[in-house]
Every structure is written in structure tokens, then in C-alpha cells.
Motif scaffolding. Structure first.
Motif: not given
Lengths: 118, 226
Positions: B136-144, B200-202, B207-214
Motif C-alpha cells: 500500500k503506497f500512501t503519502l503523508v506530508e508528501g512522503v511515503e 533519493l527522497y523524490a 508512487k510510479k516507481t516505488a518498490k514497496m517490497g524493499d
């Protein structure tokens, strides 16, 4: 950098540790779903430590001696982190992570770097 | 283009070490006294933080702050801990439940402020609170969200209270203050896919490139010389 390093060495000593509790029975995997959830449940059942045993590593993290300062600790003892972190590339990545992270933290709490002599 | 780094996690070795540790190693039962000391544990209403808090209370700490998102859960945890340690009768006064929401910078900074103004001393801080979110990818204060909680707010809080730990050592020379950040050997299984990005933080917040598994437990390790 060397100036701040020297300033830091005169500061009252605080031991900072990174604690690895191992795989424990906790709610941390609680958001997994479907097949992942089943797999995690089975893994947890087979090899996870009890929460209480895992918590002992947290207590060890605050009773460690000065030789553990800045160290990653597993099972209550110092342990090397993943080897690539110690390579030249790893050090450069650390610096990059550090610089970019501190930029964000400074925005959130201006002066935070200076307050800890970083 | 940013400098590219070639990184090879030794996953096989890490996996063998992990299994050996899980199956054959038990950390020893804590016995060291915490008499006279003030301890804070974040995320202490359940799981590792909860059990660690119980150890600190059992071992005689003078003050124990349980930092939680939901006060009622913190109070239940406090009750449970007090009941489980019948040799102490001062749990009501010793254990305090303070609100802390690491998704929220204001809450994080308010907590740090409170530590500095309300506590006469701080001997140990256990930064245990953390989250996993699966895919699940969510942003809080613009941060994952996992980066916000596990990395940014955790570090912000740790650095904010570090001066209090140092002041305690200065005022109480017998004190041996510690800052323990709960991390994971899971770091051995990721090559930190965002490492080659110039920002790094960008990358982490995309969301498009996030590898949530890592990111299951993404506590990036800093090796500072403290």
C-alpha cells in the motif's frame, strides 16, 4: 567535518545502537494480505521468536557498553551490517543518504544538526 | 546523471545467518537494574515495545514513558504491565502514557519538546515504533508513509532528544545514557534500489516507481561518529 568531529568527541558520552530483534511474533506484518499473509503466518509460527524474547534485544540495546556505540546489534551482540555498506560505494551512498536526510530534517526543525553537533 | 553504485547484498549468507539465529540463539533474560533511571519506549502498547517496557518496569526504573498513537491502548498496556509485576506497587506514578504520532511532524516535535521540558533526566530512549504497509503506497506530508514513520520522524525524534541524553550524562555522571533504534537484518536483503537516483527522497516518494517490497522495514543505516 573534522572540527565538528572534535567538538563531538568532547560531548558527554551517549551510546547509540541499532537493534535487530530478529523475526518475532508481533503485529508488524499485520498489513499483509492474501498469500503473503498466509506465508508470513506460517513462517512466524515455525521460526519466530516470542515477543518477549525479541524484546530482550531492545533492553540489550540500552545496556550495551561503549564498544557498541554506532553498532548494529543482533541477538544482543555487535554484528556487521551488510558488507556492501562498508565498501567505497557504500560509504558514498551513506553520505548521500545522510546529506539528503539532514536537509529534510533541518526544514522540519531548523538547527537540529547544530544541536547535536553534526 | 547521478553517480551509479554497484551494490550486491549477500542474501544467501544473510538467510543462513538469519535461520541460525532464529533457531538456535536466544537472547539472555535481562537482569540489570534500572533503578533511578528514566526510560522512554515508543510504540509500546503492543509487541516488542510493550514487552521491553515490561522489562524496564520489572527491573526498577524510576520513570517509564510509554509513547503511543492511541492513549487508550497505552493505558491498557500500562495496566497489563503493572499487574504483571506485583513486587512493585508504584506503577501508577512510575509509568506515564504520552501521545506520539510519527506520521505527523508536529506531534513528533511536540513530543521532543515535552521530553526536554518535563523530564528531569532521560537515561534511555528506545525508538521502537514503526510500520509496515505491504504494497500500500500512501503519502503523508508528501512522503511515503513508511519512510515518514520509520526513517524521517524516527530520526527527527532521536536527534531532538539526543541533547537531553547528553545533558543527563553531564548532570548525573553515573548515568550511562543510550539511544537504541530498532532496526532489522532485513536490510541485508535489499540493494536499496533508489541508491542511484540524484534525489533519493523524490524517488522514494514516487508512487510510479516505488518498490514497496524493499520497504518492509526500511531503516536506512547511518554510521555517524558519535
Amino acid at each position: 567535518m573534522s572540527r565538528t568531529a572534535a567538538a563531538r568527541s568532547n560531548l558527554p558520552h551517549v551510546t547509540i545502537t541499532l537493534v535487530n530483534p530478529g523475526l518475532c511474533k508481533t503485529n508488524l506484518q499485520g498489513d499483509a494480505a492474501g498469500a503473503m499473509k498466509v506465508m508470513m503466518a506460517i513462517t512466524q509460527f515455525l521460526i519466530a521468536r516470542s515477543t518477549e524474547k525479541g524484546s530482550r534485544t531492545l533492553v540489550a540495546g540500552v545496556t550495551a557498553g561503549p564498544e557498541s556505540n554506532g553498532e548494529f546489534m543482533s541477538d544482543g551482540k555487535n554484528q556487521e551490517v551488510e558488507p556492501w555498506i562498508y565498501t567505497e560505494a557504500g560509504k558514498k551512498i551513506q553520505t548521500k543518504v545522510f546529506d539528503q536526510t539532514m536537509k529534510i530534517l533541518e526544514k522540519r526543525e531548523p538547527g537540529i544538526g547544530a544541536s547535536v553537533c553534526l | 546523471m547521478a553517480e551509479q553504485y554497484d551494490v550486491k547484498p549477500e542474501s544467501g549468507k544473510a538467510a543462513r545467518r538469519f535461520f541460525r539465529s532464529q533457531l538456535f540463539v536466544t537472547p539472555p533474560y535481562p537482569t540489570r537494574s534500572f533503578a533511578g533511571e528514566t526510560v522512554i519506549v515508543t510504540g509500546a502498547n503492543s509487541g516488542l515495545g510493550f514487552e521491553a517496557a515490561r522489562h524496564f518496569y520489572r527491573l526498577g526504573c524510576a520513570k517509564l514513558i510509554i509513547a503511543v498513537r492511541t492513549i487508550s491502548k497505552g493505558n491498557s498496556a500500562k495496566q497489563n504491565i503493572v499487574q504483571s509485576v506485583p513486587q512493585r506497587t508504584d506503577g501508577g506514578k512510575v509509568i506515564q502514557v504520552w501521545p506520539l504520532d510519527l506520521t505527523d511532524t508536529k506531534s513528533t516535535l511536540a513530543f521532543a519538546s515535552r521530553v526536554k521540558s518535563e523530564l528531569g533526566r532521560l537515561d534511555h530512549f528506545v525508538a521502537n515504533a514503526g510500520i509496515t504497509v505491504g504494497d500500500k503506497f500512501t503519502l503523508v506530508e508528501g512522503v511515503e508513509s513508511t519512510i515518514q514513520v520509520n526513517v524521517l520522524s524516527t530520526l527527527l525524534l532521536a536527534l531532538s532528544i539526543l541533547p537531553k541524553l547528553r545533558d543527563t550524562k553531564e548532570q548525573f555522571p553515573a548515568s550511562d545514557p543510550h539511544l537504541a533504534i530498532v532496526s532489522s537484518e532485513v536490510h541485508r536483503f535489499t540493494a536499496f534500489p533508489e541508491r542511484n537516483e540524484s534525489d533519493l527522497y523524490a524517488a522514494l516518494n514516487d508512487k510510479k516507481t516505488a518498490k514497496m517490497g524493499d520497504r518492509s522495514v526500511y531503516l536506512i543505516r547511518f554510521r555517524w561518529e558519535f
